[in-house]
Design a protein around this motif. Structure first.
Motif, short mmCIF file in Angstrom:
data_model
loop_
_atom_site.label_atom_id
_atom_site.label_comp_id
_atom_site.label_asym_id
_atom_site.label_seq_id
_atom_site.Cartn_x
_atom_site.Cartn_y
_atom_site.Cartn_z
N PHE A 345 0.84 -1.15 -0.11
CA PHE A 345 0.17 -0.06 0.14
C PHE A 345 1.06 1.19 0.21
O PHE A 345 1.13 1.88 1.18
CB PHE A 345 -1.03 0.06 1.31
CG PHE A 345 -2.11 -0.93 1.22
CD1 PHE A 345 -3.11 -0.90 0.41
CD2 PHE A 345 -1.63 -2.17 2.02
CE1 PHE A 345 -3.97 -2.18 0.19
CE2 PHE A 345 -2.64 -3.03 1.92
CZ PHE A 345 -3.74 -3.26 1.00
N SER A 346 1.46 1.51 -1.08
CA SER A 346 2.43 2.71 -1.17
C SER A 346 2.19 3.27 -2.68
O SER A 346 1.73 2.52 -3.66
CB SER A 346 3.60 2.38 -1.01
OG SER A 346 4.27 1.36 -1.84
N LYS A 347 2.50 4.51 -2.78
CA LYS A 347 2.58 5.07 -4.23
C LYS A 347 3.50 4.29 -5.25
O LYS A 347 3.10 4.04 -6.23
CB LYS A 347 2.91 6.55 -3.96
CG LYS A 347 2.64 7.24 -5.13
CD LYS A 347 2.92 9.03 -5.26
CE LYS A 347 2.41 9.76 -4.00
NZ LYS A 347 0.82 9.85 -4.34
N GLU A 348 4.54 3.82 -4.79
CA GLU A 348 5.68 2.98 -5.70
C GLU A 348 4.80 1.70 -6.05
O GLU A 348 4.98 1.52 -7.18
CB GLU A 348 6.69 2.60 -4.81
CG GLU A 348 7.68 3.86 -4.12
CD GLU A 348 7.11 4.04 -2.84
OE1 GLU A 348 6.08 4.43 -2.62
OE2 GLU A 348 8.06 3.75 -1.94
N SER A 349 4.04 1.18 -5.34
CA SER A 349 3.48 -0.16 -5.74
C SER A 349 2.20 0.35 -6.63
O SER A 349 2.16 -0.28 -7.72
CB SER A 349 2.65 -0.69 -4.59
OG SER A 349 3.70 -1.42 -3.93
N SER A 350 1.61 1.68 -6.38
CA SER A 350 0.50 1.73 -7.58
C SER A 350 1.38 2.18 -8.56
O SER A 350 0.62 1.92 -9.91
CB SER A 350 -0.12 2.95 -6.79
OG SER A 350 0.69 4.28 -6.84
N PHE A 351 2.27 2.77 -8.76
CA PHE A 351 2.98 3.26 -10.12
C PHE A 351 3.34 1.80 -10.66
O PHE A 351 3.42 1.87 -11.94
CB PHE A 351 4.17 4.11 -9.67
CG PHE A 351 3.67 5.60 -9.52
CD1 PHE A 351 2.62 5.84 -9.37
CD2 PHE A 351 4.70 6.29 -9.95
CE1 PHE A 351 2.27 7.42 -9.19
CE2 PHE A 351 4.53 7.74 -9.88
CZ PHE A 351 3.25 8.04 -9.42
N ILE A 407 -6.65 6.31 -7.24
CA ILE A 407 -6.11 5.94 -5.94
C ILE A 407 -4.84 6.73 -5.73
O ILE A 407 -4.19 7.04 -4.49
CB ILE A 407 -6.15 4.69 -5.46
CG1 ILE A 407 -5.32 3.66 -6.69
CG2 ILE A 407 -7.54 4.13 -5.61
CD1 ILE A 407 -5.19 2.21 -5.80
N CYS A 408 -3.87 6.69 -6.82
CA CYS A 408 -2.52 7.07 -6.75
C CYS A 408 -2.06 8.11 -5.95
O CYS A 408 -1.52 8.40 -5.27
CB CYS A 408 -1.79 6.88 -7.87
SG CYS A 408 -0.19 7.05 -8.12
N PRO A 409 -2.89 9.42 -6.36
CA PRO A 409 -2.47 10.59 -5.80
C PRO A 409 -2.93 10.61 -4.18
O PRO A 409 -2.06 11.55 -3.44
CB PRO A 409 -3.71 11.56 -6.50
CG PRO A 409 -4.09 10.97 -7.71
CD PRO A 409 -4.18 9.69 -7.34
N LEU A 410 -3.51 10.11 -3.67
CA LEU A 410 -3.88 9.75 -2.28
C LEU A 410 -3.36 8.87 -1.55
O LEU A 410 -3.47 8.72 -0.06
CB LEU A 410 -5.49 9.71 -2.11
CG LEU A 410 -6.37 10.94 -2.69
CD1 LEU A 410 -7.77 10.68 -2.01
CD2 LEU A 410 -6.00 12.22 -2.21
N ILE A 411 -2.33 8.13 -2.26
CA ILE A 411 -1.70 7.00 -1.34
C ILE A 411 -0.33 7.61 -1.01
O ILE A 411 0.34 8.38 -1.96
CB ILE A 411 -1.59 5.83 -2.16
CG1 ILE A 411 -2.72 5.14 -2.37
CG2 ILE A 411 -0.52 4.78 -1.55
CD1 ILE A 411 -2.91 3.83 -3.14
N ALA A 412 0.42 7.45 0.07
CA ALA A 412 1.57 7.93 0.60
C ALA A 412 2.55 7.17 -0.04
O ALA A 412 2.59 6.05 -0.57
CB ALA A 412 1.77 7.97 1.85
N TRP A 413 4.02 7.97 -0.34
CA TRP A 413 5.12 7.29 -0.59
C TRP A 413 5.49 6.20 0.68
O TRP A 413 5.15 6.56 2.02
CB TRP A 413 6.17 8.19 -0.75
CG TRP A 413 6.05 8.94 -1.83
CD1 TRP A 413 5.75 10.14 -1.84
CD2 TRP A 413 6.51 8.58 -3.27
NE1 TRP A 413 5.44 10.69 -3.49
CE2 TRP A 413 6.19 9.75 -4.09
CE3 TRP A 413 7.11 7.43 -3.76
CZ2 TRP A 413 6.50 9.55 -5.52
CZ3 TRP A 413 7.22 7.43 -5.22
CH2 TRP A 413 6.92 8.58 -6.17
N GLN A 414 6.15 5.09 0.21
CA GLN A 414 6.79 4.17 1.32
C GLN A 414 5.41 3.53 1.73
O GLN A 414 5.68 2.20 1.55
CB GLN A 414 7.78 4.82 2.30
CG GLN A 414 8.76 5.43 1.75
CD GLN A 414 9.62 6.05 2.99
OE1 GLN A 414 9.16 6.52 3.82
NE2 GLN A 414 11.12 5.64 2.85
#
Length: 660
Positions: A345-351, A407-414
């Motif tokens: 559950f991180s921005k990296e994963s969504s990317f 969902i990507c914009p609202l998910i935090a990094w790491q």
């Protein structure tokens, strides 16, 4: 004139080979004089290709039919704008244009102020010159733009009527700018590998180049769709034609690349993946050129059977094998110091998931495109892969991408916690639920459109929520008013909010695609004068059929009065244009367009008693696609130009060289 034109090609090949060697010698000897000589050669090449293009344009404009290319693609009665645009109507002219753009990009890289003192320049220039040599070789041996006719014909063949459209003046050149533009990040990537400088420097240096190439590919695809919608008369904007697919595949992989490089810039991850993506994207541009010019697949865009495809296939093979070899030889460096994902559950994963879906989409399109070839090679019969296959495969992919964009914009990094997810997504989810209920009550009860529109709404709400959070946070610190805080927030981070604007544009395009694909209605009817055609809420009265002459062309047209729910909407006049030097008439669509729908009418046939057959379509929401395209362009330009962030030149930290 012929001799000068041919001389520019010979000199171009000779100088490109010389410059290629000069850069290599300069790099091996670490001698700046050789590198400077190579750079002068690059500038000379650009001037030579400019002269060659100007000469061919002059020959086209003045109907110099002693040139084979001019006689094949123009006629003396052709308007000047279409005489000039015939430059990209055939192989020889379009490949000369391609060579011109390639030398232009090479010159811009070699002499850019941002490249001063950059030791990558000789390597990048050498790689791009390798491409230039190939194109000059083709121009000299296979497709000769200045080839003479054995006998000078009194008149030329004329330009294909389908190409006599304003869209065809811009669409091909934007695609070429996109295709050729990808050579720049590809060359930087290979140069970085050769120099063993595998950090993010090459990505930062080529961000604008890549965005520009992506922008031109986007424009090329959209303009191609717009042209097909208006000019081909089949009622759609995308037919999954092999050549359409050829320009769509690199668009998908470059889109993936533009997202995944953000992870490398921020976390130092996905180095191998990013290199693979840019190599793949560049290879797909060559593959697309192979498809267009080989004649192996039937397409309205193809240039016919030539042996050019074989040359492009060989060149593509060499380029890919070389690139993969260099990358694998540096694999140990690429994996060194590479970070890892901390949480799913991180921005990296969504990317990353976004990347996998985009590449999966590119593979699906690739497979559907080449399957007829494989089938013919293995079974001896060419199987057609039609629109239903592509629509069935790509529809869920589109929904998945839209959901990830949401969902990507609202998910935090790491790492994102459950609490953060609940906090960030609660309001957008509630608003989306309301939209879904409204859609259902409005009568939209089919699964795909209701899911599609709902996900688009979710995406819009999450983006608006993210922007509002940013404005609120800024205002709490600066005490600025909301509008001022919004302007300052966006202007201070153009890359981020330019990207969000692009997402808004994609949302509008998605609305148009979902609406037109699911709610279009069509009717084909033969009527006598005075009779009516009823379709959806429209009543169309056939009032007249007549003929007129414009220049050397005969035009048959019908006058149709349109009413919607009893209200006058005006007249539509679909046409068939008969060109004097072309067997098949061209279709001019009659259309009334609004935000709600397009009434789209084609005159199909007519009889002596003036009865006429019309194909009438009501295509909902198509205008949203073109509007979304404009928004995408605005967002991309906003992300590219201006801003303090874009003025910063990244610092080169790799292996130092004496030559730059």
């Amino acid at each position: 004139m012929h001799n000068i034109g041919v001389l520019t090609i010979y000199l171009g090949l000779a100088i490109s080979i010389y410059s290629f060697i000069a850069f290599i010698v300069g790099v091996i000897k670490q001698d700046q004089k050789w590198v400077n000589s190579g750079k002068n050669g690059v500038l000379t090449l650009f001037l030579l290709t400019s002269v060659a293009v100007i000469f061919l344009l002059y020959a086209l404009a003045t109907s110099q039919f002693q040139f084979k290319y001019v006689s094949l693609y123009t006629s003396s009665d052709l308007p000047i704008v279409y005489k000039l645009s015939a430059l990209w109507a055939g192989n020889a002219g379009s490949l000369l244009l391609w060579t011109f753009l390639l030398t232009m990009y090479t010159t811009m890289v070699a002499f850019s102020n941002k490249m001063k003192g950059n030791p990558m320049v000789p390597y990048v220039s050498t790689i791009m010159l390798g491409n230039v040599i190939f194109f000059y070789f083709i121009l000299l041996t296979t497709t000769k733009p200045f080839e003479l006719n054995k006998f000078i014909p009194p008149e030329g063949n004329g330009l294909n009527p389908m190409l006599q459209d304003p869209g065809m003046i811009i669409h091909p050149i934007t695609l070429y700018l996109g295709y050729v533009g990808l050579a720049v990040p590809f060359a930087f990537a290979i140069a970085a590998l050769i120099l063993k400088n595998v950090d993010s420097f090459w990505i930062l240096m080529t961000r604008r180049w890549t965005l520009l190439a992506w922008l031109f590919l986007t424009l090329g695809n959209l303009l191609g769709g717009y042209w097909a919608y208006l000019e081909l008369g089949w009622g759609g904007y995308w037919a999954w034609d092999p050549v359409e697919n050829a320009s769509f595949m690199p668009w998908l992989t470059v889109t993936a690349f533009l997202h995944s490089v953000m992870i490398q810039e921020r976390k130092g991850m996905l180095k191998v993946w990013n290199l693979s993506l840019i190599i793949l994207s560049y290879a797909l541009t060559l593959f697309g050129t192979f498809l267009v010019r080989s004649g192996v697949l039937t397409s309205v865009h193809a240039f016919g059977d030539t042996n050019l495809g074989t040359y492009f296939l060989i060149f593509m093979g060499i380029a890919v094998i070389f690139a993969m070899y260099v990358m694998m030889s540096r694999y140990y460096l690429l994996k060194k110091d590479s970070d890892h994902f901390e949480s799913f559950f991180s921005k990296e994963s969504s990317f990353l998931i976004n990347n996998l879906i985009l590449v999966g989409a590119a593979f699906a399109v690739f497979w559907g495109t080449i399957f007829p070839l494989i089938s013919e090679a293995v079974r001896g019969t060419k199987v057609t892969v039609g629109v239903p296959f592509f629509n069935t495969v790509m529809s869920p992919i589109l929904l998945a991408l839209l959901f990830l964009m949401a969902i990507c914009p609202l998910i935090a990094w790491q790492k994102s916690t459950i609490k953060n997810i609940q906090k960030n997504f609660l309001i957008p989810a509630l608003l989306t639920f309301i939209v879904a209920v409204l859609l259902f009550t409005m009568g939209i009860k089919t699964a795909y459109p209701i899911f599609g529109f709902t996900i688009v709404a979710f995406m819009l709400f999450t983006h608006i929520s993210e922007i509002f959070r940013g404005v609120k946070a800024r205002r709490s610190v600066t005490l600025e008013s909301y509008p001022f805080a919004l302007i300052r927030l966006i202007s201070k981070n153009r890359r981020r909010y330019g990207g969000y604007t692009v997402h808004f544009g994609i949302a509008l395009i998605a609305i148009g695609i979902i609406g037109s694909q699911n709610f279009s209605v069509e009717s084909m009817k033969t009527v006598a004068i005075g009779e009516k055609i009823n379709i959806a809420d429209f009543e169309i009265t056939y009032e007249n059929l007549a003929q007129k002459r414009e220049g050397l062309n005969d035009i048959v047209f019908a006058d149709l009065k349109v009413q919607k729910n009893g209200k006058q909407m005006g007249y539509i006049q679909p046409e068939k244009i008969f060109y004097g030097n072309w067997q098949q008439p061209s279709t001019e669509v009659g259309m009334i367009s609004s935000w709600q729908e397009d009434l789209y009418i084609v005159i199909s046939a007519w009889e002596r008693d003036l009865r006429a057959t019309f194909v009438v379509r009501v295509n909902p929401l198509v205008k949203w696609i073109w509007t979304g395209g404009v928004v995408v362009v605005i967002g991309t330009l906003f992300a590219i130009w201006g801003g303090r962030q874009n003025q910063v030149i990244p610092r080169y930290r790799g292996t130092q060289r004496k030559v730059t």
